[in-house]
Scaffold this motif. Structure first.
Motif, PDB file in Angstrom:
ATOM      1  N   TYR A 294      59.312  49.557  23.306  1.00 54.01           N
ATOM      2  CA  TYR A 294      59.828  50.471  24.321  1.00 54.01           C
ATOM      3  C   TYR A 294      61.254  50.858  23.971  1.00 54.01           C
ATOM      4  CZ  TYR A 294      61.261  52.491  28.744  1.00 54.01           C
ATOM      5  OH  TYR A 294      61.727  53.359  29.691  1.00 54.01           O
ATOM      6  N   PHE A 295      61.574  52.149  24.171  1.00 57.01           N
ATOM      7  CA  PHE A 295      62.943  52.628  23.981  1.00 57.01           C
ATOM      8  C   PHE A 295      63.362  53.373  25.248  1.00 57.01           C
ATOM      9  CE2 PHE A 295      66.064  55.862  23.045  1.00 57.01           C
ATOM     10  CZ  PHE A 295      67.026  55.123  22.377  1.00 57.01           C
TER      11      PHE A 295
ATOM     12  N   PRO B 259      55.796  48.277  29.147  1.00 60.17           N
ATOM     13  CA  PRO B 259      55.407  46.878  28.930  1.00 60.17           C
ATOM     14  C   PRO B 259      56.405  45.839  29.455  1.00 60.17           C
ATOM     15  CG  PRO B 259      56.367  47.745  26.928  1.00 60.17           C
ATOM     16  CD  PRO B 259      56.390  48.877  27.924  1.00 60.17           C
ATOM     17  N   HIS B 260      57.246  46.226  30.430  1.00 63.06           N
ATOM     18  CA  HIS B 260      58.219  45.298  31.010  1.00 63.06           C
ATOM     19  C   HIS B 260      58.088  45.343  32.535  1.00 63.06           C
ATOM     20  CE1 HIS B 260      60.071  44.745  27.062  1.00 63.06           C
ATOM     21  NE2 HIS B 260      60.054  46.059  26.922  1.00 63.06           N
TER      22      HIS B 260
ATOM     23  N   PHE C  35      63.456  43.001  31.097  1.00 64.60           N
ATOM     24  CA  PHE C  35      62.697  43.014  29.858  1.00 64.60           C
ATOM     25  C   PHE C  35      61.934  41.713  29.650  1.00 64.60           C
ATOM     26  CE2 PHE C  35      66.045  46.181  29.059  1.00 64.60           C
ATOM     27  CZ  PHE C  35      65.249  47.256  28.695  1.00 64.60           C
ATOM     28  N   ASN C  36      60.712  41.863  29.182  1.00 57.86           N
ATOM     29  CA  ASN C  36      59.852  40.725  28.863  1.00 57.86           C
ATOM     30  C   ASN C  36      60.181  40.234  27.453  1.00 57.86           C
ATOM     31  OD1 ASN C  36      57.774  38.885  28.519  1.00 57.86           O
ATOM     32  ND2 ASN C  36      56.229  40.466  28.128  1.00 57.86           N
ATOM     33  N   PRO C  37      60.678  39.008  27.295  1.00 58.18           N
ATOM     34  CA  PRO C  37      61.077  38.538  25.959  1.00 58.18           C
ATOM     35  C   PRO C  37      59.920  38.419  24.978  1.00 58.18           C
ATOM     36  CG  PRO C  37      61.120  36.739  27.545  1.00 58.18           C
ATOM     37  CD  PRO C  37      60.904  38.003  28.334  1.00 58.18           C
ATOM     38  N   ASP C  38      58.690  38.386  25.487  1.00 54.98           N
ATOM     39  CA  ASP C  38      57.528  38.260  24.600  1.00 54.98           C
ATOM     40  C   ASP C  38      57.029  39.604  24.087  1.00 54.98           C
ATOM     41  OD1 ASP C  38      57.498  35.476  24.949  1.00 54.98           O
ATOM     42  OD2 ASP C  38      56.291  35.651  26.779  1.00 54.98           O
TER      43      ASP C  38
ATOM     44  N   LEU D 245      51.661  39.286  34.085  1.00 58.06           N
ATOM     45  CA  LEU D 245      52.218  38.519  32.971  1.00 58.06           C
ATOM     46  C   LEU D 245      52.414  37.039  33.295  1.00 58.06           C
ATOM     47  CD1 LEU D 245      55.000  40.942  31.654  1.00 58.06           C
ATOM     48  CD2 LEU D 245      52.636  40.721  30.859  1.00 58.06           C
ATOM     49  N   GLY D 246      52.180  36.655  34.525  1.00 56.43           N
ATOM     50  CA  GLY D 246      52.374  35.268  34.918  1.00 56.43           C
ATOM     51  C   GLY D 246      53.471  35.080  35.941  1.00 56.43           C
TER      52      GLY D 246
END
Length: 414
Positions: free
Chosen positions: A82-83, A29-30, A73-76, A17-18
């Motif tokens: 995701y839960f 996804p985090h 958590f990824n803010p983007d 993610l960078g």
């Protein structure tokens, strides 16, 4: 670059993610805590600066009490991806749970790939605070072991070892499972089990993240990794010319190792079992967590543990990877999350344990099997130990990363 290394590197590039790596683009996804540590072990062979950033990003989210949250958590990423997401935890950009402490060993490995004393000096006090949190806040059983307060903290979420301690938990309802959008229901925890996980997490959150109520379990895998982490911290302290601190970490490792053998080892069974602190009883489920104390170099019971591992319950060396649960148990399931399948991170850890106890041939067999299975399954999340069939999501980051690390290791010889 051979094809396996090239394909593994591509997985990690796609999941980058960078400043951190997601375990998978769809299902996870985090940034996950112990995933990032395993990812760093592999990425260090491609780009040590990226491995350093992976770990620095994770520790930027460390809580003031020292805990390293299990999700950053990824803010983007959309909240509905995701839960339970960030709004569930009431903790800003993180969750409130933790995962096994593999981070000190990862930090040391990244430094060894490309020495950087500034990196070590930055993370050493953070690692000390993380371990101190576990030794103090989580020492609920009073015997020198750290307790987990949720199955997710073990990293082995759906293990049969948690069935008995979870049996009194009333499942939550009314939530939407996002994991089933990315994985087969037959491979994932049941709705009832997932409801119990959500209930426990909500209760822990609502207590203000006070440790010690509800689910309190001493897990052999978690504590073996804590003891090994203390040994890694000793090496880091020595590199930073802190001999007194190094001695303290070695003493801490010895205390945890002794408590593991005194409290969780069952000589009649030849296995380490988890212990429910509330009842004082061991769970009696043979899971792969019971094999992780092999990471400890002075483990007196290693021969007996290996005898069980190579016997009918796990058939180590005769199946693919390391089964997550007893092959002879009626609840063994070769495809369902942590109730039988082999996971690549566990196989990688067990290989290290085998090497520390002189089991070179078995370690080399495991290394070759893990690499072959990873490539054949497109770097699956986990696999059927009997057939080698891939399960879970594909292009899984720690599978790719640990494959890279195994490719970089010399063949084990007797």
């Amino acid at each position: 670059m051979d094809v396996t290394r090239e394909r593994a590197a591509a997985v990690l590039a796609d999941n980058w993610l960078g400043s951190s790596t997601v375990p998978s683009r769809g299902l996870y996804p985090h940034q996950w805590s112990w995933d990032s540590a395993f990812i760093a072990f592999g990425v260090r062979h491609l780009a040590p600066e990226r491995a350093r950033l992976e770990l620095l990003t994770l520790f930027s989210a460390q809580w003031r009490d020292g805990r390293v949250p299990h999700i950053l958590f990824n803010p983007d990423t959309p909240p509905e991806a995701y839960f339970p997401g960030p709004s569930f935890w009431h903790a800003g950009r993180t969750s409130g749970l933790v995962q096994p402490p593999v981070h000190a060993r990862a930090v040391l490995a990244v430094h060894e790939a490309e020495p950087d004393r500034t990196f070590l000096a930055t993370l050493y006090p953070k690692l000390r605070a993380w371990h101190e949190y576990l030794h103090t806040h989580r020492g609920r059983g009073g015997r020198g072991l750290a307790a987990i307060v949720h199955p997710w903290e073990s990293g082995m979420d759906n293990s049969p070892a948690w069935d008995a301690p979870l049996s009194a938990v009333t499942p939550s309802a009314g939530f939407v499972r996002r994991d089933l959008q990315h994985g087969a229901a037959a491979d994932r925890p049941s709705d009832e089990d997932y409801g119990r996980y959500v209930r426990l997490a909500a209760d822990y959150r609502d207590s203000g993240y006070q440790d010690g109520a509800g689910f309190v379990v001493e897990d052999p895998g978690f504590n073996a990794l804590l003891a090994d982490g203390e040994l890694a911290l000793a090496e880091i302290a020595e590199e930073l010319r802190l001999p007194a601190a190094a001695a303290g970490h070695r003493e801490a490792a010895a205390r945890v190792a002794k408590a593991l053998q005194d409290t969780l080892w069952d000589s009649a069974s030849g296995w380490f079992f988890a212990r429910d602190v509330r009842t004082g009883t061991r769970t009696r489920e043979y899971t792969c967590a019971g094999l992780l104390p092999l990471l400890l170099p002075d483990l007196a019971v290693a021969p007996a543990l290996l005898a069980t591992a190579t016997g009918p319950r796990f058939r180590l060396g005769r199946v693919h990877g390391v089964p997550s649960h007893d092959l002879t148990a009626p609840e063994f399931d070769p495809g369902r999350y942590w109730r039988g399948p082999s996971w690549f991170n566990v196989g990688w850890l067990v290989r290290h344990g085998l090497l520390r106890h002189g089991e070179h041939a078995l370690a080399e067999h495991l290394r070759a099997d893990l690499v072959e299975t990873a490539l054949r399954t497109d770097f699956a999340e986990y696999c059927d130990p009997l057939t080698g069939t891939g399960h879970g999501t594909r292009s899984f980051s720690w599978t790719a990363a640990l494959t890279l690390d195994l490719l970089a290791q010399p063949a084990a010889v007797a």
